[in-house]
Scaffold this motif. Structure first.
Motif, PDB file in Angstrom:
ATOM      1  N   ILE A 302       0.839  -1.202   0.000  1.00 19.91           N
ATOM      2  CA  ILE A 302       0.000   0.000   0.000  1.00 19.91           C
ATOM      3  C   ILE A 302       0.874   1.252   0.000  1.00 19.91           C
ATOM      4  O   ILE A 302       0.501   2.288  -0.566  1.00 19.91           O
ATOM      5  CB  ILE A 302      -0.955  -0.018   1.212  1.00 19.91           C
ATOM      6  CG1 ILE A 302      -1.930  -1.191   1.073  1.00 19.91           C
ATOM      7  CG2 ILE A 302      -1.735   1.294   1.332  1.00 19.91           C
ATOM      8  CD1 ILE A 302      -2.826  -1.399   2.269  1.00 19.91           C
ATOM      9  N   SER A 303       2.038   1.165   0.596  1.00 25.54           N
ATOM     10  CA  SER A 303       2.949   2.325   0.606  1.00 25.54           C
ATOM     11  C   SER A 303       3.332   2.742  -0.813  1.00 25.54           C
ATOM     12  O   SER A 303       3.502   3.942  -1.089  1.00 25.54           O
ATOM     13  CB  SER A 303       4.206   2.008   1.420  1.00 25.54           C
ATOM     14  OG  SER A 303       4.854   0.850   0.899  1.00 25.54           O
ATOM     15  N   LEU A 304       3.468   1.771  -1.724  1.00 28.94           N
ATOM     16  CA  LEU A 304       3.759   2.103  -3.120  1.00 28.94           C
ATOM     17  C   LEU A 304       2.578   2.849  -3.741  1.00 28.94           C
ATOM     18  O   LEU A 304       2.766   3.833  -4.462  1.00 28.94           O
ATOM     19  CB  LEU A 304       4.053   0.830  -3.919  1.00 28.94           C
ATOM     20  CG  LEU A 304       4.252   1.037  -5.427  1.00 28.94           C
ATOM     21  CD1 LEU A 304       5.530   1.828  -5.698  1.00 28.94           C
ATOM     22  CD2 LEU A 304       4.288  -0.294  -6.169  1.00 28.94           C
ATOM     23  N   ALA A 305       1.361   2.384  -3.446  1.00 29.93           N
ATOM     24  CA  ALA A 305       0.181   3.069  -3.963  1.00 29.93           C
ATOM     25  C   ALA A 305       0.116   4.498  -3.456  1.00 29.93           C
ATOM     26  O   ALA A 305      -0.200   5.431  -4.210  1.00 29.93           O
ATOM     27  CB  ALA A 305      -1.081   2.306  -3.561  1.00 29.93           C
ATOM     28  N   ALA A 306       0.406   4.680  -2.168  1.00 31.72           N
ATOM     29  CA  ALA A 306       0.371   6.023  -1.582  1.00 31.72           C
ATOM     30  C   ALA A 306       1.360   6.955  -2.287  1.00 31.72           C
ATOM     31  O   ALA A 306       1.042   8.124  -2.573  1.00 31.72           O
ATOM     32  CB  ALA A 306       0.689   5.938  -0.092  1.00 31.72           C
ATOM     33  N   GLU A 307       2.517   6.427  -2.586  1.00 31.25           N
ATOM     34  CA  GLU A 307       3.542   7.232  -3.262  1.00 31.25           C
ATOM     35  C   GLU A 307       3.142   7.549  -4.706  1.00 31.25           C
ATOM     36  O   GLU A 307       3.232   8.692  -5.155  1.00 31.25           O
ATOM     37  CB  GLU A 307       4.869   6.476  -3.242  1.00 31.25           C
ATOM     38  CG  GLU A 307       6.011   7.218  -3.920  1.00 31.25           C
ATOM     39  CD  GLU A 307       7.293   6.404  -3.939  1.00 31.25           C
ATOM     40  OE1 GLU A 307       8.213   6.777  -4.695  1.00 31.25           O
ATOM     41  OE2 GLU A 307       7.376   5.391  -3.211  1.00 31.25           O
ATOM     42  N   GLN A 308       2.683   6.543  -5.426  1.00 36.84           N
ATOM     43  CA  GLN A 308       2.372   6.717  -6.837  1.00 36.84           C
ATOM     44  C   GLN A 308       1.117   7.570  -7.073  1.00 36.84           C
ATOM     45  O   GLN A 308       1.054   8.336  -8.038  1.00 36.84           O
ATOM     46  CB  GLN A 308       2.179   5.358  -7.504  1.00 36.84           C
ATOM     47  CG  GLN A 308       3.465   4.598  -7.784  1.00 36.84           C
ATOM     48  CD  GLN A 308       4.300   5.292  -8.845  1.00 36.84           C
ATOM     49  OE1 GLN A 308       5.255   6.011  -8.518  1.00 36.84           O
ATOM     50  NE2 GLN A 308       3.938   5.116 -10.096  1.00 36.84           N
ATOM     51  N   LEU A 309       0.121   7.440  -6.226  1.00 34.76           N
ATOM     52  CA  LEU A 309      -1.126   8.184  -6.436  1.00 34.76           C
ATOM     53  C   LEU A 309      -0.919   9.695  -6.375  1.00 34.76           C
ATOM     54  O   LEU A 309      -1.673  10.455  -6.974  1.00 34.76           O
ATOM     55  CB  LEU A 309      -2.176   7.757  -5.409  1.00 34.76           C
ATOM     56  CG  LEU A 309      -2.873   6.422  -5.685  1.00 34.76           C
ATOM     57  CD1 LEU A 309      -3.767   6.022  -4.520  1.00 34.76           C
ATOM     58  CD2 LEU A 309      -3.690   6.485  -6.979  1.00 34.76           C
ATOM     59  N   GLN A 310       0.104  10.123  -5.683  1.00 37.66           N
ATOM     60  CA  GLN A 310       0.365  11.560  -5.602  1.00 37.66           C
ATOM     61  C   GLN A 310       0.651  12.174  -6.972  1.00 37.66           C
ATOM     62  O   GLN A 310       0.334  13.340  -7.222  1.00 37.66           O
ATOM     63  CB  GLN A 310       1.557  11.829  -4.667  1.00 37.66           C
ATOM     64  CG  GLN A 310       1.284  11.477  -3.224  1.00 37.66           C
ATOM     65  CD  GLN A 310       2.474  11.790  -2.328  1.00 37.66           C
ATOM     66  OE1 GLN A 310       2.910  12.936  -2.252  1.00 37.66           O
ATOM     67  NE2 GLN A 310       3.013  10.778  -1.669  1.00 37.66           N
ATOM     68  N   SER A 311       1.212  11.369  -7.873  1.00 36.40           N
ATOM     69  CA  SER A 311       1.554  11.878  -9.216  1.00 36.40           C
ATOM     70  C   SER A 311       0.578  11.414 -10.284  1.00 36.40           C
ATOM     71  O   SER A 311       0.827  11.586 -11.480  1.00 36.40           O
ATOM     72  CB  SER A 311       2.971  11.438  -9.591  1.00 36.40           C
ATOM     73  OG  SER A 311       3.081  10.020  -9.581  1.00 36.40           O
ATOM     74  N   TYR A 312      -0.546  10.833  -9.855  1.00 35.61           N
ATOM     75  CA  TYR A 312      -1.565  10.407 -10.823  1.00 35.61           C
ATOM     76  C   TYR A 312      -2.114  11.613 -11.574  1.00 35.61           C
ATOM     77  O   TYR A 312      -2.416  12.649 -10.977  1.00 35.61           O
ATOM     78  CB  TYR A 312      -2.691   9.674 -10.086  1.00 35.61           C
ATOM     79  CG  TYR A 312      -3.941   9.496 -10.910  1.00 35.61           C
ATOM     80  CD1 TYR A 312      -3.970   8.596 -11.973  1.00 35.61           C
ATOM     81  CD2 TYR A 312      -5.094  10.238 -10.648  1.00 35.61           C
ATOM     82  CE1 TYR A 312      -5.112   8.436 -12.750  1.00 35.61           C
ATOM     83  CE2 TYR A 312      -6.239  10.086 -11.406  1.00 35.61           C
ATOM     84  CZ  TYR A 312      -6.238   9.195 -12.457  1.00 35.61           C
ATOM     85  OH  TYR A 312      -7.366   9.050 -13.225  1.00 35.61           O
TER      86      TYR A 312
END
Length: 464
Positions: A302-312
């Motif tokens: 989930i930490s990867l999702a949290a990081e990546q969603l910021q630049s969605y």
């Protein structure tokens, strides 16, 4: 596409080579003549081909057919595999091609949020994996073969939209993709011209339960009313619930508007994660929850999702905020319109428009068939419940929602127009820097889409 030889294809389809070499390499596939756009394509068709000259740029071409062609009737650059039944041969090929790959494949359906959720999943996965996915909202039956053939030995995950235009669409998509993870974002009321009733539409969405691998998972919005009507007893995989309730596997809390998007917390297995996702509205939180659940199911943290969603990057015309006419704020939501997305748009208008004059400009809801009047009345009920300071509708059917909202007690000024010609002039008169506008329609309504563009001043603006 992972290439194969004519010899391989002959064996897969149980066909007989009538003409040409077994050594020719096949690199593309088609089941309609107009889909043939490159050399080394295999075309599955029973229909007669008359204009061979037009196909010359695409030679060599492999033809799989149950049609009889006389000797010298077909150019020698055409390789012919004769089969007993073209449709059966086609599905043998599709099943063989899909069986070559053991990888996670996500299929997404829902009335609203399909494209956004798919793009979020793709964006998160792309940090770690080679991903293939449907393009924007292009998800028709005719596109399924090409999307399947986009999978090759380099592909590590795939994400596909499986929309419902008619009953059977999802089931057919399942024959191509054989997904390991399914997502139903929500079920509103749409495509009733083909599904006939809301119950028929719900059942068409329920086809998702039939196409997921028995060892796979189904991700559901636990708080969506129509989704709760699905009979889950026949589903043998795992059910993963998202939402705000304590019983959800992925639970959102502390949801709030932030600059250009939403902040919220995700609770999962006694762990807490803070998430930011670009794009306004609580519905965006549900889209992100579904994406997070999907990537976690694939083994990513989930930490990867949290990081990546910021630049969605949000999709165009989906609740995009701009500086508008007379220094107002404009929310362009002209990607599509259903009662589900209308409710989401109106809630965003109210949240961002606190202390401002809130104007909603709403077009016709399409693909409703004989349900048009009822669904537009339901839209009017939503408007009366959520409220706006000024309501403008464009189109004869859209006026139904305006009249019904008034009947239910909406006391704000209401304007109904058959077309958009006079709307801009009205807005020039009533809009100022203390106004926020929501313009809501779909991509097929050129009038509403053009009006949205005409109302924009300069580049996207942030608000709140």
């Amino acid at each position: 596409m992972k290439p194969l030889t004519v010899q391989n294809l002959k064996a897969i389809t149980a066909g007989h080579l009538v003409q040409g070499s077994e050594e020719v390499l096949i690199q593309h596939g088609a089941y309609r003549l107009k889909q043939v756009k490159r050399p080394n394509t295999v075309l599955f068709t029973s229909k007669p081909i008359v204009n061979w000259e037009k196909l010359k740029p695409f030679y060599p071409l492999v033809l799989v057919t149950d049609r009889f062609y006389r000797k010298n009737e077909v150019p020698e650059q055409i390789i012919i595999i004769k089969v007993t039944n073209t449709d059966e041969a086609y599905w043998k090929f599709v099943n063989f091609y899909r069986s070559q790959f053991k990888l996670p494949i996500v299929a997404i359906t829902g009335t609203s949020g399909k494209s956004t959720t798919k793009e979020m999943i793709k964006h998160i996965l792309s940090a770690k994996k080679n991903v293939t996915a449907t393009t924007l909202s292009s998800n028709s039956r005719t596109a399924s073969l090409q999307y399947l053939l986009n999978i090759d030995d380099r592909t590590e995950a795939a994400v596909f939209e499986t929309a419902v235009g008619s009953p059977g669409d999802i089931r057919i998509a399942g024959e191509y993709f054989k997904p390991t993870i399914g997502i139903i974002t929500n079920i509103g009321a749409h495509h009733l011209n083909y599904c006939k009733t809301l119950e028929g539409y719900i059942q068409a969405k329920a086809e998702m339960l039939d196409i997921i691998s028995p060892t796979g998972a189904l991700i559901l919005n636990a708080e969506d009313i129509n989704t709760s009507k699905l009979d889950l007893s026949k589903f043998h995989g795992r059910i993963i619930k998202i939402g705000k309730h304590a019983s959800c596997d992925f639970r959102a809390s502390n949801i709030r508007y932030h600059k250009n998007g939403m902040l919220f917390n995700v609770h999962h297995k006694k762990q807490l994660y803070e998430i930011f996702v670009p794009g306004f509205g609580e519905h965006q939180v549900y889209n992100a929850l579904a994406a997070i659940a999907a990537i976690y199911e694939m083994g990513l943290p989930i930490s990867l999702a949290a990081e990546q969603l910021q630049s969605y990057q949000k999709l165009n015309k989906q609740l995009q905020v701009f500086k508008g006419i007379n220094n107002s704020i404009l929310i362009d939501d002209t990607w599509n319109i259903t009662t589900t997305s209308l409710e989401a748009g109106l809630k965003v208008l109210n949240a961002l428009g606190e202390g401002k004059k809130k104007i909603a400009i709403i077009g016709t809801i399409t693909d409703l068939g004989s349900w048009g009047y009822i669904i537009h009345e339901q839209a009017g009920e939503l408007i009366s419940q959520i409220g706006v300071d000024v309501l403008i509708t464009i189109g004869e059917h859209a006026s139904i929602m305006a009249h019904h909202a008034v009947d239910l007690g909406l006391s704000s000024p209401v304007y109904t127009f058959k077309n958009s010609t006079r709307v801009y002039q009205l807005l020039e008169e009533i809009v100022d820097e203390n106004t926020i506008l929501l313009i809501k329609g779909d991509m097929y309504s050129k009038e509403v889409s053009k009006l949205a563009d005409d109302l924009k001043i300069n580049k996207p603006s942030s608000s709140k």
